[in-house]
Motif scaffolding. Structure first.
Motif, PDB file in Angstrom:
ATOM      1  N   UNK A  82       0.822  -1.211   0.000  1.00 57.32           N
ATOM      2  CA  UNK A  82       0.000   0.000   0.000  1.00 57.32           C
ATOM      3  C   UNK A  82       0.857   1.262   0.000  1.00 57.32           C
ATOM      4  N   UNK A  83       0.421   2.242  -0.781  1.00 56.21           N
ATOM      5  CA  UNK A  83       1.129   3.522  -0.772  1.00 56.21           C
ATOM      6  C   UNK A  83       0.551   4.482   0.264  1.00 56.21           C
ATOM      7  N   UNK A  84      -0.478   4.015   0.970  1.00 55.51           N
ATOM      8  CA  UNK A  84      -1.047   4.819   2.053  1.00 55.51           C
ATOM      9  C   UNK A  84      -1.942   5.955   1.597  1.00 55.51           C
ATOM     10  N   UNK A  85      -2.198   6.039   0.295  1.00 53.20           N
ATOM     11  CA  UNK A  85      -3.001   7.140  -0.211  1.00 53.20           C
ATOM     12  C   UNK A  85      -4.473   6.751  -0.317  1.00 53.20           C
ATOM     13  N   UNK A  86      -5.338   7.725  -0.072  1.00 48.94           N
ATOM     14  CA  UNK A  86      -6.777   7.514  -0.164  1.00 48.94           C
ATOM     15  C   UNK A  86      -7.460   8.870  -0.066  1.00 48.94           C
ATOM     16  N   UNK A  87      -8.754   8.854   0.161  1.00 51.83           N
ATOM     17  CA  UNK A  87      -9.489  10.130   0.255  1.00 51.83           C
ATOM     18  C   UNK A  87      -8.910  11.013   1.354  1.00 51.83           C
ATOM     19  N   UNK A  88      -8.352  10.382   2.405  1.00 49.99           N
ATOM     20  CA  UNK A  88      -7.808  11.122   3.550  1.00 49.99           C
ATOM     21  C   UNK A  88      -6.561  11.936   3.183  1.00 49.99           C
ATOM     22  N   UNK A  89      -5.919  11.586   2.076  1.00 45.25           N
ATOM     23  CA  UNK A  89      -4.696  12.290   1.697  1.00 45.25           C
ATOM     24  C   UNK A  89      -4.943  13.779   1.471  1.00 45.25           C
ATOM     25  N   UNK A  90      -6.149  14.125   1.037  1.00 46.62           N
ATOM     26  CA  UNK A  90      -6.474  15.532   0.775  1.00 46.62           C
ATOM     27  C   UNK A  90      -6.527  16.357   2.057  1.00 46.62           C
ATOM     28  N   UNK A  91      -6.569  15.679   3.215  1.00 43.33           N
ATOM     29  CA  UNK A  91      -6.669  16.385   4.492  1.00 43.33           C
ATOM     30  C   UNK A  91      -5.329  16.472   5.217  1.00 43.33           C
ATOM     31  N   UNK A  92      -4.268  15.994   4.581  1.00 43.47           N
ATOM     32  CA  UNK A  92      -2.955  16.076   5.207  1.00 43.47           C
ATOM     33  C   UNK A  92      -2.602  17.532   5.452  1.00 43.47           C
ATOM     34  N   UNK A  93      -2.190  17.840   6.666  1.00 43.87           N
ATOM     35  CA  UNK A  93      -1.880  19.213   7.034  1.00 43.87           C
ATOM     36  C   UNK A  93      -3.043  19.925   7.702  1.00 43.87           C
ATOM     37  N   UNK A  94      -4.243  19.348   7.576  1.00 41.59           N
ATOM     38  CA  UNK A  94      -5.430  19.945   8.196  1.00 41.59           C
ATOM     39  C   UNK A  94      -5.880  19.164   9.434  1.00 41.59           C
ATOM     40  N   UNK A  95      -5.557  17.858   9.472  1.00 39.67           N
ATOM     41  CA  UNK A  95      -5.839  17.037  10.652  1.00 39.67           C
ATOM     42  C   UNK A  95      -4.536  16.372  11.057  1.00 39.67           C
ATOM     43  N   UNK A  96      -4.456  15.896  12.291  1.00 45.62           N
ATOM     44  CA  UNK A  96      -3.186  15.327  12.742  1.00 45.62           C
ATOM     45  C   UNK A  96      -2.931  13.941  12.142  1.00 45.62           C
ATOM     46  N   UNK A  97      -1.708  13.495  12.254  1.00 48.29           N
ATOM     47  CA  UNK A  97      -1.302  12.230  11.639  1.00 48.29           C
ATOM     48  C   UNK A  97      -2.078  11.059  12.200  1.00 48.29           C
ATOM     49  N   UNK A  98      -2.420  11.120  13.478  1.00 49.19           N
ATOM     50  CA  UNK A  98      -3.177  10.026  14.097  1.00 49.19           C
ATOM     51  C   UNK A  98      -4.549   9.871  13.446  1.00 49.19           C
TER      52      UNK A  98
END
Length: 286
Positions: A82-98
């Protein structure tokens, strides 16, 4: 290959599983590394989640470790690829890593089991409720709404929530918002894969947990994960002994909670207290 600076929970878990299997097979890290043409330090980096492992070498290691469960092996391969990418990738920087880790874990879950004490579970919150909890942060509210797709009719991941009655007495957003929230709990409980129970104040048994948690059931029992919420943040637990403890707690919580929400039952058949009756009572007191 450069070592990762930021390690996701999936990457950490992939490495931890390899370490667990190696130690279970009684192999030293340098000996296991030699089997796939790498030194001990390189394999240690993989086991720490700092770098990945190609599928062919993973297959060799699984064979060397004596692990023959095909379901587990296939799941571990998917985890490593898995490359770890999904719909959540668009929120990187707006929500925490957890939070991003949680969304990724939910996306591959086969079932979810949640216990909440003072809040409605995030997967069941209506927007007005989330807005208060998240201090009006539009991105975080949108992220929480996006997470809910995992239990939408299309996703249909089985979701079982036990909610302490205390969470139903709070009025975040005001009476109207809380009324909408209670109505939503009844509505979403009509989905065949969603089960909601209320743990009432009148429960006289002690379940030995005041901490909210969620069990993310993986494609194999050995890949289950427990998330616990505490003032310091979110913790991910993956040791089987820890998971067994929380699974046992959840079973006890289910047994102490009121019967599940079921709006289809005729009123005359409700001779005992149940979650639907309690929610209706609280709704009309708002």
């Amino acid at each position: 290959m450069a070592l990762r600076i930021h390690i996701s929970e999936r990457q950490r878990r992939f490495g931890a599983e390899l370490r667990r299997l190696r130690e279970g097979a009684g192999l030293a890290v340098k000996d296991a590394g030699a089997l796939v043409g790498m030194g001990g330090p390189q394999l240690s980096h993989i086991e720490a989640g700092r770098t990945g492992l190609d599928p062919d070498r993973l297959t060799v290691l699984l064979d060397a470790y004596g692990h023959t469960d095909e379901t587990y092996a296939a799941a571990l391969h998917r985890m490593g690829l898995s490359n770890g990418k999904g719909w959540w990738s668009a929120f990187k920087g707006f929500v925490n890593a957890s939070a991003l880790d949680l969304a990724e874990a939910e996306s591959t879950a086969t079932a979810l089991s949640s216990y909440e004490t003072l809040l409605i579970p995030g997967l069941l919150q209506v927007p007005r409720y989330s807005e208060v909890i998240l201090s009006g942060d539009e991105k975080k509210v949108a992220f929480r709404r996006s997470r809910q797709q995992v239990i939408d009719q299309g996703g249909a991941v089985p979701f079982h929530a036990v909610i302490h009655e205390a969470a139903l007495h709070t009025r975040f957003g005001g009476p109207n918002a809380m009324r909408d929230q209670l109505d939503h709990l009844v509505e979403v409980s009509e989905l065949p894969h969603v089960t909601i129970q209320v743990l009432p104040f009148r429960c006289t048994d002690y379940v030995s947990t005041g901490t909210p948690f969620m069990i993310v059931h993986g494609p194999h029992r050995d890949l289950d994960t427990v998330l616990t919420e505490h003032p310091g943040g979110t913790s991910y637990l993956s040791e089987q002994a820890e998971i067994d403890v929380y699974q046992s707690k959840f079973e006890r919580l289910k047994s102490f909670a009121l019967p599940a929400l079921d709006a289809s039952r005729p009123l005359r058949s409700r001779v005992e207290h149940d979650s639907w009756g309690l929610i209706q009572h609280l709704r009309y007191t708002l």
